[in-house]
Scaffold this motif. Structure first.
Motif, mmCIF file in Angstrom:
data_model
loop_
_atom_site.group_PDB
_atom_site.id
_atom_site.type_symbol
_atom_site.label_atom_id
_atom_site.label_comp_id
_atom_site.label_asym_id
_atom_site.label_seq_id
_atom_site.Cartn_x
_atom_site.Cartn_y
_atom_site.Cartn_z
ATOM 1 N N GLY A 50 0.530 -0.796 -0.018
ATOM 2 C CA GLY A 50 0.081 -0.059 -0.089
ATOM 3 C C GLY A 50 0.650 1.000 -0.219
ATOM 4 O O GLY A 50 0.646 2.093 -1.036
ATOM 5 N N LEU A 51 2.398 1.680 0.681
ATOM 6 C CA LEU A 51 2.664 2.323 0.527
ATOM 7 C C LEU A 51 3.523 2.486 -0.530
ATOM 8 O O LEU A 51 3.601 3.921 -0.888
ATOM 9 N N TYR A 52 4.400 1.313 -1.341
ATOM 10 C CA TYR A 52 4.606 1.937 -2.357
ATOM 11 C C TYR A 52 4.088 1.987 -3.683
ATOM 12 O O TYR A 52 4.059 3.017 -4.264
ATOM 13 N N ILE A 53 2.242 1.916 -4.053
ATOM 14 C CA ILE A 53 1.274 2.401 -4.251
ATOM 15 C C ILE A 53 0.948 3.605 -4.594
ATOM 16 O O ILE A 53 0.817 4.955 -5.387
ATOM 17 N N HIS A 54 1.170 3.688 -3.099
ATOM 18 C CA HIS A 54 0.765 5.029 -2.787
ATOM 19 C C HIS A 54 1.565 5.844 -3.128
ATOM 20 O O HIS A 54 1.590 7.535 -3.884
ATOM 21 N N THR A 59 1.328 10.120 -5.302
ATOM 22 C CA THR A 59 2.332 10.906 -4.907
ATOM 23 C C THR A 59 1.555 12.057 -3.882
ATOM 24 O O THR A 59 1.026 13.060 -4.274
ATOM 25 N N PRO A 60 1.784 11.886 -2.594
ATOM 26 C CA PRO A 60 1.465 12.755 -2.019
ATOM 27 C C PRO A 60 2.261 14.238 -1.924
ATOM 28 O O PRO A 60 4.041 13.938 -2.506
ATOM 29 N N PRO A 61 1.980 15.058 -1.284
ATOM 30 C CA PRO A 61 3.368 16.209 -1.117
ATOM 31 C C PRO A 61 4.090 15.746 -0.073
ATOM 32 O O PRO A 61 4.488 14.508 0.428
ATOM 33 N N LEU A 62 5.051 16.625 -0.454
ATOM 34 C CA LEU A 62 7.183 16.196 -0.374
ATOM 35 C C LEU A 62 7.041 15.665 0.919
ATOM 36 O O LEU A 62 7.592 14.511 0.980
ATOM 37 N N LEU A 67 7.917 11.067 4.754
ATOM 38 C CA LEU A 67 7.391 10.291 6.030
ATOM 39 C C LEU A 67 7.150 8.898 5.174
ATOM 40 O O LEU A 67 7.954 8.129 6.554
ATOM 41 N N GLU A 68 6.269 8.388 4.861
ATOM 42 C CA GLU A 68 6.336 7.218 3.324
ATOM 43 C C GLU A 68 7.070 6.385 3.700
ATOM 44 O O GLU A 68 7.150 5.226 3.981
ATOM 45 N N CYS A 69 7.844 7.492 3.055
ATOM 46 C CA CYS A 69 8.952 6.802 2.494
ATOM 47 C C CYS A 69 10.305 5.984 3.701
ATOM 48 O O CYS A 69 10.671 4.574 3.826
ATOM 49 N N ALA A 70 10.128 6.902 4.993
ATOM 50 C CA ALA A 70 10.588 5.934 5.919
ATOM 51 C C ALA A 70 9.628 5.063 6.878
ATOM 52 O O ALA A 70 10.554 3.857 6.663
ATOM 53 N N ALA A 229 15.932 10.639 -2.558
ATOM 54 C CA ALA A 229 15.111 11.369 -1.267
ATOM 55 C C ALA A 229 15.058 10.351 -0.976
ATOM 56 O O ALA A 229 15.144 9.827 -0.271
ATOM 57 N N GLY A 230 14.242 9.556 -1.453
ATOM 58 C CA GLY A 230 12.174 8.955 -1.190
ATOM 59 C C GLY A 230 13.512 6.968 -1.244
ATOM 60 O O GLY A 230 13.644 6.682 0.032
ATOM 61 N N PHE A 231 14.653 6.863 -1.984
ATOM 62 C CA PHE A 231 15.249 5.363 -1.884
ATOM 63 C C PHE A 231 16.060 5.227 -1.023
ATOM 64 O O PHE A 231 16.548 4.560 -0.425
ATOM 65 N N MET A 232 16.584 6.670 -0.587
ATOM 66 C CA MET A 232 17.800 6.954 0.313
ATOM 67 C C MET A 232 17.271 6.705 1.898
ATOM 68 O O MET A 232 17.651 5.892 3.255
ATOM 69 N N ILE A 233 16.417 7.348 2.081
ATOM 70 C CA ILE A 233 15.565 7.380 3.049
ATOM 71 C C ILE A 233 15.073 6.357 3.453
ATOM 72 O O ILE A 233 15.175 5.624 4.771
#
Length: 355
Positions: A50-54, A59-62, A67-70, A229-233
């Motif tokens: 679910g997090l991956y798809i969302h 794509t939510p705000p930055l 936060l979702e990536c973490a 950014a998302g990948f590294m977090i």
């Protein structure tokens, strides 16, 4: 390098197995997982997907996306602890096919069940904390994890910079170390058995799938900087959580690092005593910690009985402690996670400063 040999006496292990078997016979429980582990697996995998798809497709705000990536990284670590780990040991379910499915989650997330089985199930669980054999304590030259490893000047600061290295574990694992093992055909000093055609296809197929899911597609949608950014977090969170949990189990002040006899290769203890002396538990009274880390805070019980699912560790730990007391074997247990982390930091500092 010759393999170490454990003492031939097995009285401690025999007594442990007798009492643990008696517990399961009297309780009528299966040693494998029950409905609790299945529900947890469904929850974690659903959250992961679910997090991956969302994040990727809606794509939510930055700030929210980061936060979702973490959270995505933490959930990935949770799947590793609770689903993959039990599945790889054959303790997730009484059904062999379901264990394989659970273990296969590692392939989807970029790892290799083939390499994991050799590195973790066979080598680490047999030669725990033995330098030159246990690949988990070989972080050279970046860190010094035993008194027998060479000491370099940078190790004086390893108790300060280890946080960064632990964050890099997962990236290094799936993008570097798996390939090193694949092409060298070795894990540390120990050779790997020959891979079948199926093993090769699974290794390369899922490495490619991981690149598509976590590099190619996000890179196409977000561009380089957004993807990075998302990948590294997410990867750093996964790496740190995985690292710190496994390190608290073996590289703390109370854990032993036995050295085989230089000539005979023999160790003083039988295998089961060796596992207790080289391992430590932490935060075993915390239901939240136990739930998230898949019972790996009961690491002593896990090393003694890897075929028993983690859902049973709180109950059997009482038996293990009692037998340890009767045999006068120290049962290493840190009451809180923070005290275990403090002991790990102190251990790293000691290893960095020792001559």
């Amino acid at each position: 390098m010759a393999l170490p040999k454990f003492a031939s006496t097995r009285s401690f292990h025999t007594e442990l197995r007798t009492r643990i078997n008696q517990y399961f016979e009297e309780s009528g429980k299966q040693m494998t997982g029950d409905f609790r582990i299945v529900l947890k697996a469904v929850l974690l995998v659903t959250a992961f997907v679910g997090l991956y798809i969302h994040v990727v497709f809606f794509t939510p705000p930055l700030a929210w996306a980061l936060l979702e990536c973490a959270l995505f990284g933490a959930v990935g670590a949770g799947i590793g602890f609770n689903v993959m780990h039990d599945g790889a040991h054959g303790s997730f379910s009484e059904y062999r096919w379901l264990n394989k499915v659970a273990a296969f989650t590692l392939n989807v997330m970029g790892g290799s069940t083939y390499m994991w089985n050799a590195k973790h199930n066979l080598i680490h669980h047999t030669y725990t904390n033995i330098d030159g054999h246990d690949d988990d304590i070989d972080i050279q030259p970046w860190m010094r994890m035993t008194a027998d490893q060479p000491r370099y000047r940078l190790h004086r600061f390893q108790h300060l910079y280890f946080w960064f290295l632990y964050c890099m574990l997962y990236i290094s694992w799936i993008f570097v170390m798996d390939y090193q093992k694949y092409f060298s055909r070795k894990i540390g000093s120990m050779g790997l058995k020959d891979m079948t055609l199926s093993d090769h296809l699974v290794f390369w197929g899922f490495k490619a799938l991981n690149l598509v899911l976590f590099v190619g597609l996000p890179l196409y949608i977000f561009g380089f900087w957004g993807w990075l950014a998302g990948f590294m977090i997410s990867m750093m969170v996964t790496g740190f959580v995985l690292s710190i949990v496994f390190q608290l189990a073996h590289t703390v002040e109370d854990a032993a690092f036995p050295v085989p006899h230089a000539t005979t290769g023999k160790l003083e203890d039988e295998w089961a005593i060796h596992q207790v002396r080289t391992t430590a538990n932490f935060a075993t009274n915390s239901k939240l910690v136990s739930w998230f880390v898949g019972g790996l805070n009961f690491q002593i019980e896990h090393h003694l009985f890897p075929k028993i699912s983690h859902v049973h560790y709180p109950e059997i730990s009482k038996i293990v402690q009692q037998v340890c007391d009767e045999f006068n074997i120290k049962y290493n247990n840190y009451r809180h996670t923070r005290t275990a982390i403090a002991s790990h930091v102190a251990f790293l500092r000691q290893m960095g400063q020792a001559a």
